[in-house]
Scaffold this motif. Structure first.
Motif, PDB file in Angstrom:
ATOM      1  N   PHE A  98       0.832  -1.210   0.000  1.00 43.50           N
ATOM      2  CA  PHE A  98       0.000   0.000   0.000  1.00 43.50           C
ATOM      3  C   PHE A  98       0.862   1.254   0.000  1.00 43.50           C
ATOM      4  O   PHE A  98       0.642   2.179  -0.794  1.00 43.50           O
ATOM      5  N   VAL A  99       1.855   1.288   0.883  1.00 44.90           N
ATOM      6  CA  VAL A  99       2.731   2.462   0.975  1.00 44.90           C
ATOM      7  C   VAL A  99       3.541   2.615  -0.310  1.00 44.90           C
ATOM      8  O   VAL A  99       3.745   3.733  -0.797  1.00 44.90           O
ATOM      9  N   THR A 104       1.206   7.135   5.655  1.00 49.05           N
ATOM     10  CA  THR A 104       0.182   7.922   4.963  1.00 49.05           C
ATOM     11  C   THR A 104       0.118   9.333   5.528  1.00 49.05           C
ATOM     12  O   THR A 104       0.017  10.313   4.778  1.00 49.05           O
ATOM     13  N   ALA A 105       0.184   9.444   6.849  1.00 47.79           N
ATOM     14  CA  ALA A 105       0.177  10.764   7.482  1.00 47.79           C
ATOM     15  C   ALA A 105       1.391  11.573   7.042  1.00 47.79           C
ATOM     16  O   ALA A 105       1.278  12.766   6.717  1.00 47.79           O
ATOM     17  N   GLY A 139      -1.991   9.051  17.390  1.00 51.29           N
ATOM     18  CA  GLY A 139      -3.281   9.737  17.449  1.00 51.29           C
ATOM     19  C   GLY A 139      -3.168  11.180  17.003  1.00 51.29           C
ATOM     20  O   GLY A 139      -4.009  11.676  16.230  1.00 51.29           O
ATOM     21  N   LEU A 140      -2.121  11.874  17.463  1.00 55.77           N
ATOM     22  CA  LEU A 140      -1.893  13.259  17.051  1.00 55.77           C
ATOM     23  C   LEU A 140      -1.659  13.347  15.546  1.00 55.77           C
ATOM     24  O   LEU A 140      -2.211  14.229  14.866  1.00 55.77           O
ATOM     25  N   TYR A 141      -0.856  12.446  15.017  1.00 57.48           N
ATOM     26  CA  TYR A 141      -0.557  12.475  13.589  1.00 57.48           C
ATOM     27  C   TYR A 141      -1.794  12.178  12.746  1.00 57.48           C
ATOM     28  O   TYR A 141      -1.990  12.759  11.676  1.00 57.48           O
ATOM     29  N   THR A 142      -2.629  11.282  13.213  1.00 53.33           N
ATOM     30  CA  THR A 142      -3.848  10.959  12.462  1.00 53.33           C
ATOM     31  C   THR A 142      -4.769  12.157  12.376  1.00 53.33           C
ATOM     32  O   THR A 142      -5.266  12.511  11.293  1.00 53.33           O
ATOM     33  N   VAL A 143      -4.999  12.801  13.509  1.00 58.24           N
ATOM     34  CA  VAL A 143      -5.877  13.975  13.540  1.00 58.24           C
ATOM     35  C   VAL A 143      -5.291  15.106  12.692  1.00 58.24           C
ATOM     36  O   VAL A 143      -5.994  15.745  11.899  1.00 58.24           O
ATOM     37  N   ALA A 144      -3.988  15.349  12.843  1.00 56.96           N
ATOM     38  CA  ALA A 144      -3.343  16.429  12.098  1.00 56.96           C
ATOM     39  C   ALA A 144      -3.347  16.152  10.599  1.00 56.96           C
ATOM     40  O   ALA A 144      -3.594  17.062   9.787  1.00 56.96           O
ATOM     41  N   ALA A 145      -3.098  14.908  10.205  1.00 59.94           N
ATOM     42  CA  ALA A 145      -3.088  14.562   8.783  1.00 59.94           C
ATOM     43  C   ALA A 145      -4.475  14.723   8.171  1.00 59.94           C
ATOM     44  O   ALA A 145      -4.616  15.198   7.034  1.00 59.94           O
ATOM     45  N   LEU A 146      -5.513  14.342   8.904  1.00 61.66           N
ATOM     46  CA  LEU A 146      -6.876  14.524   8.408  1.00 61.66           C
ATOM     47  C   LEU A 146      -7.185  16.004   8.218  1.00 61.66           C
ATOM     48  O   LEU A 146      -7.803  16.399   7.218  1.00 61.66           O
ATOM     49  N   ALA A 147      -6.740  16.834   9.163  1.00 57.35           N
ATOM     50  CA  ALA A 147      -6.976  18.271   9.063  1.00 57.35           C
ATOM     51  C   ALA A 147      -6.255  18.853   7.845  1.00 57.35           C
ATOM     52  O   ALA A 147      -6.828  19.652   7.090  1.00 57.35           O
TER      53      ALA A 147
END
Length: 269
Positions: free
Chosen positions: A17-18, A188-189, A242-250
């Motif tokens: 995937f990556v 991904t992030a 968790g921080l990276y997931t939220v930041a990447a979505l933003a």
């Protein structure tokens, strides 16, 4: 020891995937954003030179080659500060130089989406990171896992010290389907962040804003702080991811809303 087949399958799928992410994204955006392959190659070259050659050489000297700096950086707080800034300075200086050069050519192109260079370069830069930091490393662990399952691992590691062999066995023992998922999520992030940083840098360069380089270095350093804190054992992995997931979505939402193919630069005079 052996690695569970389900773990090996999950790790292989995550690595595929990556590996496919930059290629698939380039193919998807090539037509709507009028991507230029030269911008993407520039992104690959800049990451390869500034991150894997210059940054690694500096880190090796600061952390191992110089006793004074190595002692200072043994302090977790100083290590986090140095690690974040080193990555930010090396990569963003390279990105800035590349985009200053590309801007001269892009100014002569008419009817091109405004963020074409940013996405073309960003995919190359992010794709190189995904492969050098992610895919190639995970391929090594997949090979080690296959050898371990066959009982041939120790024979292939015979040139390593006993401590290194034990470390390999410990890492293999920690592999799991969750690890594979975390790996795919982290890469991904990181890919999203690199695209965002490329858009930020390109818009600053195109606008002729002199403060874009220090701003990009600061933003990049802030992004790297959680990872450096995890390496220094100051923050748990679940919090960092968790921080990276939220930041990447933003960042992804911002990119989707502000970077549209129909937003085009004015025709050259």
């Amino acid at each position: 020891m052996s690695v569970a087949p389900i773990t090996l399958v999950c790790l292989s799928l995550a690595t595929l995937f990556v590996a496919a992410l930059p290629v698939s994204l380039y193919r998807r955006l090539r037509a709507p954003f009028a991507l230029d392959w030269r911008d993407t190659i520039a992104g690959v070259a800049i990451f390869a030179f500034f991150a894997t050659v210059i940054e690694r050489a500096i880190n090796d000297y600061m952390l191992h080659g110089n006793a004074a700096t190595a002692q200072v950086l043994s302090n977790p707080a100083f290590f986090v500060l140095y690690g974040a800034l080193a990555a930010g300075v090396c990569e963003e200086v390279g990105r800035y130089i590349a985009m200053r050069i590309i801007a001269r050519r892009a100014a002569r192109k008419a009817n091109t989406p405004a963020d074409s260079v940013a996405f073309g370069y960003g995919i190359g830069h992010a794709g190189a990171e995904a492969w050098f930091v992610g895919v190639l490393v995970q391929l090594q662990w997949i090979v080690f896992a296959v050898l371990a399952n066959r009982g041939d691992l120790d024979e292939h590691l015979s040139n390593l010290t006993m401590d290194s062999v034990l470390r390999v066995h410990m890492i293999l023992g920690s592999l799991s389907p969750l690890f594979a998922g975390v790996f795919a999520l982290e890469r991904t992030a990181a890919f999203v962040f690199q695209i965002g940083l490329s858009v930020l840098m390109w818009r600053g360069v195109r606008a002729g804003w002199k403060g874009i380089l220090p701003l990009a270095i600061l933003v990049h350093a802030l992004i790297d702080v959680p990872a450096a804190m995890y390496q220094a054992r100051l923050a748990p992995l679940v919090v960092v991811d968790g921080l990276y997931t939220v930041a990447a979505l933003a960042v992804a939402v911002v990119l989707f809303r502000t970077c549209r193919p129909e937003r085009r630069v004015a025709r050259a005079a």
